[in-house]
Design a protein around this motif. Structure first.
Motif, PDB file in Angstrom:
ATOM      1  N   GLY A 279      -6.768   1.719   6.039  1.00 26.72           N
ATOM      2  CA  GLY A 279      -6.645   3.164   5.968  1.00 26.72           C
ATOM      3  C   GLY A 279      -5.325   3.641   5.399  1.00 26.72           C
ATOM      4  N   THR A 280      -4.307   2.779   5.383  1.00 25.56           N
ATOM      5  CA  THR A 280      -2.995   3.167   4.848  1.00 25.56           C
ATOM      6  C   THR A 280      -2.914   2.999   3.337  1.00 25.56           C
ATOM      7  N   VAL A 281      -3.965   2.448   2.727  1.00 23.92           N
ATOM      8  CA  VAL A 281      -3.976   2.200   1.286  1.00 23.92           C
ATOM      9  C   VAL A 281      -4.766   3.306   0.598  1.00 23.92           C
ATOM     10  N   ASN A 304       1.212   6.513   0.947  1.00 24.97           N
ATOM     11  CA  ASN A 304       2.160   5.772   1.787  1.00 24.97           C
ATOM     12  C   ASN A 304       3.145   4.908   1.024  1.00 24.97           C
ATOM     13  N   GLY A 305       2.959   4.789  -0.282  1.00 21.08           N
ATOM     14  CA  GLY A 305       3.985   4.160  -1.091  1.00 21.08           C
ATOM     15  C   GLY A 305       3.837   2.676  -1.340  1.00 21.08           C
ATOM     16  N   GLU A 316      13.175   3.835   0.114  1.00 23.23           N
ATOM     17  CA  GLU A 316      12.643   4.665  -0.967  1.00 23.23           C
ATOM     18  C   GLU A 316      11.478   3.954  -1.655  1.00 23.23           C
ATOM     19  N   LYS A 317      10.418   4.703  -1.896  1.00 20.13           N
ATOM     20  CA  LYS A 317       9.251   4.153  -2.582  1.00 20.13           C
ATOM     21  C   LYS A 317       9.582   3.936  -4.054  1.00 20.13           C
ATOM     22  N   ILE A 318       8.948   2.929  -4.639  1.00 24.08           N
ATOM     23  CA  ILE A 318       9.138   2.709  -6.069  1.00 24.08           C
ATOM     24  C   ILE A 318       8.105   3.518  -6.849  1.00 24.08           C
ATOM     25  N   ILE A 331       2.150  -3.198  -0.524  1.00 29.62           N
ATOM     26  CA  ILE A 331       1.258  -2.044  -0.615  1.00 29.62           C
ATOM     27  C   ILE A 331       1.306  -1.382   0.759  1.00 29.62           C
ATOM     28  N   TYR A 332       2.192  -0.454   0.915  1.00 33.92           N
ATOM     29  CA  TYR A 332       2.649   0.119   2.178  1.00 33.92           C
ATOM     30  C   TYR A 332       3.260  -0.986   3.022  1.00 33.92           C
ATOM     31  N   ASP A 333       2.481  -1.650   3.899  1.00 35.34           N
ATOM     32  CA  ASP A 333       3.060  -2.713   4.721  1.00 35.34           C
ATOM     33  C   ASP A 333       2.358  -4.051   4.507  1.00 35.34           C
TER      34      ASP A 333
END
Length: 455
Positions: A279-281, A304-305, A316-318, A331-333
Motif C-alpha cells: 500500500g505504500t507503493v 511516499n518517495g 530527502e526524496k530523490i 521504493i519507500y522502505d
C-alpha cells in the motif's frame, strides 16, 4: 483492536460475528468486497457491509469457527502446525495476486484469526476499503504470538529452535530497519530452509521482454508468467545472461533481470516489477533508465518517495539520480540492490535448486576445479566455490568475496539480507561483513558450515 480499527465478537440470532467498526469517512471498495466474498475457499471470511448514522460496520460470520489462538493450544503435530503457517502464507499470497493490500488483512492477534476444525482451514478477515487508512497486519508479531501459544508435541527441537530464532530476528530487524516480514520471506524460510512442503510457488514476476533497448511502442505482458514447476521459483524471461543489461536483488536475494528500458516499478500489475501487495507503493512509483551509457533511477511523483543508499524517515526524496553497480535504492522502505550484469550471472530462472545444480554440473564438465568449498557440518555435504564473488540458493542472502593484495589475499562474507548469521560466534547483521579464513565456522539460520580453501 486491529490497528486502529475496533473489533469485537458479538452473538446475534444464534450466529457469531467478528465486528469491525470503521469511521464514516472510510469508503468501501465494492470491487474488493466482491473479491473477498468469493474467496472463502482461499481463506478470506465473507463479510456483510452495514451502515449506521455514525459509521460503517463490517460483519464477518465466524459461527462454528475456533479462534486460532485457542486452537493451537491443543496438542498439535509439527506437521499440522507448519501446515497452518503455510495456509497463512498462501492467504497473503492470494491477496497480493488479487491486488488486496496486506495492510488490510486483520492479522495482528491470533484471537481475530479463525480455524475451521472440520475442514482444517484457516480463515482471516479483510477490510475492503477504497483508501487504505489502517495497518491491521504485522506478520512477524502475529507469528510470534501464535508460536508462544502453540502446543506442539514430538517436535524436532532443532527445527523449532531455528524457527523461533527466525521470528526473533525478524522482530528485531523490523524494529531496527522498519522492514516487515512478508509472505515471500515466510515462504522462503519454510520451504527452502526448513523444507516444509508448500502448495505453490509464491512469487511470480511479470514476464520481461527479451533483448535490451527501448520499450517505445512495445506492449506490456497481459498476465504474469506461470511457474514452471512446484519448486520455489521466480519465473522471468529467458534472455541469456549476457543480454540482460542489469538486474536487481531483493531482500531475499532473488534476482530480477532488467531486460529493457525504461524498467517500471510500481503497485500496478502491468509494471516490470509489480509490488501489488504494498500500500505504500504508488501505481507507477519509479523507473530505471539507460541514457548515454549511464543508468538512472527516477521517481515518478510517488506519494511516499524513492530513496538512495538508505531509508530514513526525514531523508530527502530523490527525483532522478545516477545508479552505479552495487547501489541500494528504496521504493519507500523496500530495498533493492542494483547490479550491472557482466554476463556471468545466472539471471534466467532464480531460486530453483535444479537450475543451480545444472550450472554447477556444467562447470564440473568443463574440468574447472573448485577453488574453495563450504562443508555442511551436519550432512557432510560440500558446496563447491568455483569463482568469487560467490552466491547460491542454499545460502541466499550472503555473498563470499575475495580481495587480492599483492602476494596476499583476504576472504570476507557479507550479509545482504540474512536475518540469522554469525561467524565464529559473532553476529553479522544485515549490511555488515566479516573476514573468514580456511577452517572458519559460521552459522546460517542455525545450520553450521565450515569454509575451506583448496591448496
Amino acid at each position: 483492536m486491529a490497528g486502529n480499527v475496533s473489533t469485537k465478537i458479538v452473538y446475534q440470532n444464534c450466529d457469531t460475528y467478528l465486528i469491525a467498526g470503521l469511521k464514516k469517512r472510510d469508503r468501501i471498495n465494492e470491487d474488493a468486497l466482491r473479491v473477498v466474498n468469493s474467496s472463502r475457499g482461499d481463506g478470506l471470511l465473507e463479510v456483510k457491509w452495514e451502515n449506521t448514522a455514525a459509521r460503517h460496520v463490517l460483519k464477518y460470520n465466524v459461527s462454528n469457527l475456533t479462534a486460532l489462538s485457542e486452537y493451537v493450544k491443543q496438542p498439535l503435530t509439527q506437521e499440522r502446525y507448519f501446515g497452518i503457517l503455510g495456509q497463512i502464507q498462501r492467504i497473503l499470497e492470494y491477496c497480493s495476486e488479487n491486488s488486496l493490500t496486506s495492510d488490510n488483512v486483520i492479522l495482528l492477534d491470533p484471537k481475530n484469526v479463525f480455524y475451521d476444525v472440520e475442514k482444517r482451514k484457516v480463515l482471516v478477515a479483510y477490510l475492503p476499503l477504497m483508501i487504505n487508512m489502517y495497518k491491521c497486519s504485522n506478520l512477524a508479531k502475529f507469528l510470534y504470538k501464535l508460536h508462544k501459544n502453540a502446543n506442539i508435541e514430538g517436535a524436532d527441537k532443532t527445527v523449532m529452535e531455528k524457527y523461533a530464532l527466525f521470528l526473533e530476528d525478524n522482530l528485531k530487524s523490523q524494529r531496527d530497519r522498519s522492514i516487515g516480514l512478508t509472505y515471500n520471506h515466510l515462504y522462503t524460510f519454510l520451504h527452502d530452509v526448513l523444507g516444509v512442503p508448500m502448495s505453490s510457488a509464491s512469487i511470480r514476476v511479470a514476464e520481461a521482454k527479451s533483448g535490451a533497448g527501448s520499450k517505445e511502442g512495445a506492449s506490456k505482458p497481459s498476465a504474469p508468467a506461470q511457474a514452471e514447476d512446484q519448486d520455489h521459483t521466480i519465473v522471468v524471461s529467458k534472455p541469456k545472461a549476457a543480454d540482460c543489461a542489469a538486474f536487481l536483488k531483493d531482500s531475499a536475494n532473488r534476482e530480477i533481470p532488467i531486460a529493457d528500458f525504461p524498467f517500471t516499478i510500481g503497485r500496478k500489475a502491468d509494471n516490470d516489477l509489480a509490488l501489488t501487495d504494498k500500500g505504500t507503493v504508488s501505481k507507477l512509483h519509479a523507473v530505471i533508465t539507460f541514457e548515454d551509457g549511464t543508468f538512472y533511477i527516477e521517481d515518478k511523483g510517488s506519494s511516499n518517495g524513492t530513496f538512495l543508499s538508505s531509508f530514513e524517515g526525514g531523508r530527502e526524496k530523490i527525483k532522478k539520480q545516477q545508479l552505479n553497480s552495487g547501489d541500494t535504492f528504496y521504493i519507500y522502505d523496500i530495498p533493492f540492490v542494483f547490479t550491472v550484469n557482466t554476463g556471468d550471472s545466472p539471471t534466467v530462472i532464480v531460486g530453483r535448486k535444479n537450475e543451480l545444480k545444472a550450472k554447477t554440473d556444467d562447470l564440473k564438465k568443463t574440468g574447472m576445479k573448485h577453488i574453495a568449498y563450504l562443508l555442511n557440518t551436519s550432512s557432510k555435504e560440500k558446496v563447491p566455490i568455483f569463482v568469487y564473488p560467490f552466491t547460491c540458493a542454499e545460502l541466499s542472502g550472503i555473498i563470499i568475496s575475495r580481495e587480492n593484495q599483492k602476494s596476499r589475499h583476504s576472504i570476507s562474507i557479507e550479509n545482504k539480507s540474512c536475518t540469522s548469521l554469525s561467524v565464529e560466534g559473532d553476529e553479522v547483521t544485515i549490511g555488515e561483513s566479516s573476514s573468514i579464513f580456511s577452517g572458519c565456522n559460521f552459522l546460517y539460520y542455525g545450520i553450521s558450515y565450515t569454509f575451506y580453501e583448496e591448496n
